[in-house]
Design a protein around this motif. Sequence first.
Motif, PDB file in Angstrom:
ATOM      1  N   LEU A 231       5.060   6.127  -1.007  1.00 21.55           N
ATOM      2  CA  LEU A 231       3.681   5.821  -1.395  1.00 21.55           C
ATOM      3  C   LEU A 231       3.122   6.888  -2.334  1.00 21.55           C
ATOM      4  CD1 LEU A 231       2.267   4.543   2.018  1.00 21.55           C
ATOM      5  CD2 LEU A 231       2.728   3.163  -0.028  1.00 21.55           C
ATOM      6  N   VAL A 232       3.479   8.153  -2.082  1.00 23.62           N
ATOM      7  CA  VAL A 232       3.034   9.238  -2.957  1.00 23.62           C
ATOM      8  C   VAL A 232       3.654   9.078  -4.343  1.00 23.62           C
ATOM      9  CG1 VAL A 232       3.212  11.738  -3.366  1.00 23.62           C
ATOM     10  CG2 VAL A 232       2.500  10.875  -1.115  1.00 23.62           C
ATOM     11  N   GLU A 233       4.955   8.800  -4.389  1.00 23.49           N
ATOM     12  CA  GLU A 233       5.664   8.685  -5.670  1.00 23.49           C
ATOM     13  C   GLU A 233       5.256   7.446  -6.473  1.00 23.49           C
ATOM     14  OE1 GLU A 233       9.778   8.731  -4.534  1.00 23.49           O
ATOM     15  OE2 GLU A 233       9.632  10.778  -3.753  1.00 23.49           O
ATOM     16  N   GLN A 234       5.107   6.324  -5.791  1.00 23.56           N
ATOM     17  CA  GLN A 234       4.869   5.058  -6.480  1.00 23.56           C
ATOM     18  C   GLN A 234       3.389   4.673  -6.602  1.00 23.56           C
ATOM     19  OE1 GLN A 234       7.392   3.338  -7.956  1.00 23.56           O
ATOM     20  NE2 GLN A 234       8.713   5.008  -7.274  1.00 23.56           N
ATOM     21  N   TYR A 235       2.568   5.115  -5.632  1.00 19.07           N
ATOM     22  CA  TYR A 235       1.173   4.645  -5.574  1.00 19.07           C
ATOM     23  C   TYR A 235       0.170   5.784  -5.387  1.00 19.07           C
ATOM     24  CZ  TYR A 235       3.373   0.067  -4.982  1.00 19.07           C
ATOM     25  OH  TYR A 235       4.121  -1.087  -5.157  1.00 19.07           O
ATOM     26  N   ASP A 236       0.554   7.007  -5.748  1.00 22.33           N
ATOM     27  CA  ASP A 236      -0.326   8.171  -5.620  1.00 22.33           C
ATOM     28  C   ASP A 236      -0.850   8.338  -4.195  1.00 22.33           C
ATOM     29  OD1 ASP A 236      -1.518  10.481  -6.658  1.00 22.33           O
ATOM     30  OD2 ASP A 236      -3.416   9.427  -7.045  1.00 22.33           O
ATOM     31  N   GLY A 237      -0.051   7.902  -3.222  1.00 16.88           N
ATOM     32  CA  GLY A 237      -0.420   8.074  -1.817  1.00 16.88           C
ATOM     33  C   GLY A 237      -1.405   7.047  -1.285  1.00 16.88           C
ATOM     34  N   ARG A 238      -1.772   6.079  -2.095  1.00 16.78           N
ATOM     35  CA  ARG A 238      -2.766   5.078  -1.695  1.00 16.78           C
ATOM     36  C   ARG A 238      -2.068   3.805  -1.217  1.00 16.78           C
ATOM     37  NH1 ARG A 238      -5.385   2.888  -5.485  1.00 16.78           N
ATOM     38  NH2 ARG A 238      -7.185   2.349  -4.214  1.00 16.78           N
ATOM     39  N   ALA A 239      -2.025   3.607   0.089  1.00 18.10           N
ATOM     40  CA  ALA A 239      -1.351   2.433   0.654  1.00 18.10           C
ATOM     41  C   ALA A 239      -1.929   1.135   0.103  1.00 18.10           C
ATOM     42  CB  ALA A 239      -1.442   2.462   2.177  1.00 18.10           C
ATOM     43  N   GLU A 240      -3.245   1.081  -0.048  1.00 19.33           N
ATOM     44  CA  GLU A 240      -3.890  -0.154  -0.507  1.00 19.33           C
ATOM     45  C   GLU A 240      -3.495  -0.527  -1.930  1.00 19.33           C
ATOM     46  OE1 GLU A 240      -7.039   3.159  -0.936  1.00 19.33           O
ATOM     47  OE2 GLU A 240      -5.323   2.692   0.346  1.00 19.33           O
ATOM     48  N   ALA A 241      -2.998   0.461  -2.688  1.00 18.29           N
ATOM     49  CA  ALA A 241      -2.551   0.173  -4.053  1.00 18.29           C
ATOM     50  C   ALA A 241      -1.344  -0.760  -4.063  1.00 18.29           C
ATOM     51  CB  ALA A 241      -2.230   1.466  -4.791  1.00 18.29           C
ATOM     52  N   VAL A 242      -0.640  -0.849  -2.934  1.00 17.85           N
ATOM     53  CA  VAL A 242       0.498  -1.771  -2.837  1.00 17.85           C
ATOM     54  C   VAL A 242       0.018  -3.203  -3.070  1.00 17.85           C
ATOM     55  CG1 VAL A 242       2.315  -2.681  -1.325  1.00 17.85           C
ATOM     56  CG2 VAL A 242       1.769  -0.231  -1.282  1.00 17.85           C
ATOM     57  N   TRP A 243      -1.172  -3.526  -2.564  1.00 18.62           N
ATOM     58  CA  TRP A 243      -1.650  -4.917  -2.652  1.00 18.62           C
ATOM     59  C   TRP A 243      -2.857  -5.140  -3.535  1.00 18.62           C
ATOM     60  CZ3 TRP A 243      -1.276  -2.412   2.184  1.00 18.62           C
ATOM     61  CH2 TRP A 243      -2.473  -1.967   2.738  1.00 18.62           C
ATOM     62  N   GLU A 244      -3.562  -4.117  -3.934  1.00 14.05           N
ATOM     63  CA  GLU A 244      -4.815  -4.294  -4.684  1.00 14.05           C
ATOM     64  C   GLU A 244      -4.685  -5.175  -5.924  1.00 14.05           C
ATOM     65  OE1 GLU A 244      -7.627  -0.432  -3.802  1.00 14.05           O
ATOM     66  OE2 GLU A 244      -6.130  -0.280  -5.389  1.00 14.05           O
ATOM     67  N   ASP A 245      -3.655  -4.971  -6.705  1.00 17.85           N
ATOM     68  CA  ASP A 245      -3.570  -5.718  -7.965  1.00 17.85           C
ATOM     69  C   ASP A 245      -2.394  -6.697  -7.995  1.00 17.85           C
ATOM     70  OD1 ASP A 245      -1.493  -3.936  -8.102  1.00 17.85           O
ATOM     71  OD2 ASP A 245      -1.912  -3.252 -10.141  1.00 17.85           O
ATOM     72  N   ALA A 246      -1.885  -7.052  -6.827  1.00 18.25           N
ATOM     73  CA  ALA A 246      -0.771  -8.012  -6.793  1.00 18.25           C
ATOM     74  C   ALA A 246      -1.244  -9.351  -7.339  1.00 18.25           C
ATOM     75  CB  ALA A 246      -0.246  -8.170  -5.376  1.00 18.25           C
ATOM     76  N   GLY A 247      -0.508  -9.882  -8.304  1.00 17.58           N
ATOM     77  CA  GLY A 247      -0.905 -11.118  -8.963  1.00 17.58           C
ATOM     78  C   GLY A 247      -0.565 -12.379  -8.197  1.00 17.58           C
ATOM     79  N   SER A 248       0.357 -12.264  -7.235  1.00 13.89           N
ATOM     80  CA  SER A 248       0.752 -13.446  -6.467  1.00 13.89           C
ATOM     81  C   SER A 248       1.306 -13.016  -5.125  1.00 13.89           C
ATOM     82  CB  SER A 248       1.838 -14.229  -7.220  1.00 13.89           C
ATOM     83  OG  SER A 248       3.041 -13.472  -7.252  1.00 13.89           O
ATOM     84  N   GLY A 249       1.395 -13.974  -4.214  1.00 11.92           N
ATOM     85  CA  GLY A 249       2.000 -13.700  -2.921  1.00 11.92           C
ATOM     86  C   GLY A 249       3.447 -13.278  -3.063  1.00 11.92           C
ATOM     87  N   ARG A 250       4.144 -13.903  -3.987  1.00 12.44           N
ATOM     88  CA  ARG A 250       5.554 -13.572  -4.217  1.00 12.44           C
ATOM     89  C   ARG A 250       5.690 -12.116  -4.672  1.00 12.44           C
ATOM     90  NH1 ARG A 250       8.833 -17.642  -7.774  1.00 12.44           N
ATOM     91  NH2 ARG A 250       8.699 -18.767  -5.824  1.00 12.44           N
TER      92      ARG A 250
END
Length: 195
Positions: free
Chosen positions: A96-115
């Motif tokens: 999460l630190v490496e890919q999303y600056d440690g922000r767990a919510e960044a995993v889903w915030e801008d997801a364009g689709s369920g897939r």
Amino acid sequence: MDVNLHLAQEPAADALLSRSPLAALVGMLLDQQVPMEWAFAGPHTIAQRMGREDLDAHEIAEQDPEAFAELLARKPAVHRYPGSMAGRVQNLCRYLVEQYDGRAEAVWEDAGSGRELVKRLGELPGFGKQKAQIFLALLGKQLGVRPAGWREAAGEYGAEGSYRSAADITGPESLARVRAHKQEAKAAAKRAKGG
């Protein structure tokens, strides 16, 4: 997050899960080979033992692995396998630190689709297809994260009115229904194997 999760069935632990995306992800990671409530109470126990109100991915990622494993192993242990789970929690936080600056919510915030979202969740250390689908269903059903096609991407866990997983637990009654479903699924699998 402005929600009220009831996965740990313990007010302080559920309050942390409800306000902290990282705690919810860590709880989902811990949800294997232990009762669901024990797994989802784990993030609160970790935070308490670290002397914190909330979890921080940067702080967990930087912990000495042996000291962090000891922290999870203290009685009562955070998990049946505290050493290996400590490593998994740290791996998740490092990712999460490496890919999303440690922000767990960044995993889903801008997801364009369920897939796309289920793919991102499946890429998290310790998350396979099933765990990714269950967490996607939890996001959609209880946390209001509903990118296009989220139910389909969550598979059977996204079904409305189902009682299959953590995504469907809103209190003691639904927990009992999910538990009954899991016991029946285990029994059916055992029967199918001729056991």
